[in-house]
Design a protein around this motif. Sequence first.
Motif, PDB file in Angstrom:
ATOM      1  N   ILE A 176      10.131 -37.064   9.327  1.00 54.54           N
ATOM      2  CA  ILE A 176       8.781 -36.692   8.887  1.00 54.54           C
ATOM      3  C   ILE A 176       7.819 -37.857   9.103  1.00 54.54           C
ATOM      4  N   VAL A 177       8.243 -39.053   8.755  1.00 59.74           N
ATOM      5  CA  VAL A 177       7.405 -40.242   8.964  1.00 59.74           C
ATOM      6  C   VAL A 177       7.100 -40.412  10.455  1.00 59.74           C
ATOM      7  N   GLY A 178       8.112 -40.202  11.309  1.00 51.93           N
ATOM      8  CA  GLY A 178       7.912 -40.297  12.744  1.00 51.93           C
ATOM      9  C   GLY A 178       6.958 -39.238  13.268  1.00 51.93           C
ATOM     10  N   ALA A 179       7.075 -38.017  12.755  1.00 49.24           N
ATOM     11  CA  ALA A 179       6.190 -36.932  13.174  1.00 49.24           C
ATOM     12  C   ALA A 179       4.735 -37.247  12.836  1.00 49.24           C
ATOM     13  N   ILE A 180       4.520 -37.761  11.641  1.00 43.32           N
ATOM     14  CA  ILE A 180       3.163 -38.091  11.202  1.00 43.32           C
ATOM     15  C   ILE A 180       2.583 -39.229  12.039  1.00 43.32           C
TER      16      ILE A 180
END
Length: 228
Positions: A176-180
């Motif tokens: 999720i952090v990478g997607a954001i």
Amino acid sequence: MEETTVKAVIFDMDGVLLNTEPISKQAFEQAFKSVKKILDEQTYQEILGRSLSDISYFLSDKFADIKIGEKIIQERDRFFLNYYQENHVEVLPGVCSFLEYLTKRKYKLAVATSASKETAEFLLKKANIFHYFDAFSFGSEVVNAKPNPEIFLNAAEKLEIEPASAYIVEDAVSGIVGAISGGFIPVYIPEKEVDEEFTSEFKCQAFRDMESFHLHVIESNFQQALER
């Protein structure tokens, strides 16, 4: 982010499409025992979602032993692949119907997984869902593991779409952090209960399962049709 911009869905594999997480954890537990170590829950959460090469470096650093990470990964791979050579690969509930829906709606679909190309293709083909996807981004293709967005950006490039026009469906915080950070639309379907504090802090949509997310997409598309 307007729903009308969504043209693609990029899925993590383990824990999102396939129920491989329990066997992966067993494989790591077996691997830790082989080097006379115990896999505690905190360490497992720290390695979850990372590429195997990144996990190897992390464990070697954690145990101050340059060779132990590689030994653990080799044993983990042996146990994991041997299990699935002999057993069924379980697709998570709601995945197949959602992939059918997205295909009919002409969404571009990709898998972005920390697994190697060989392992991911083997599992997706054995699960009979490989054919749904237009592109694949494997952990063995990128330099930087999640939470770096490289694996997602690689998938977006292969799909020929902009990050802002794609959902990233993940079960791990690092994903999720990478997607954001990559400019994608994050969709969080955690293995356990949704962490409200996390979803609030990172402003991501969270769903209890794939079926719930499927329903959300159907409702969003229906609303858009009414507004046209």
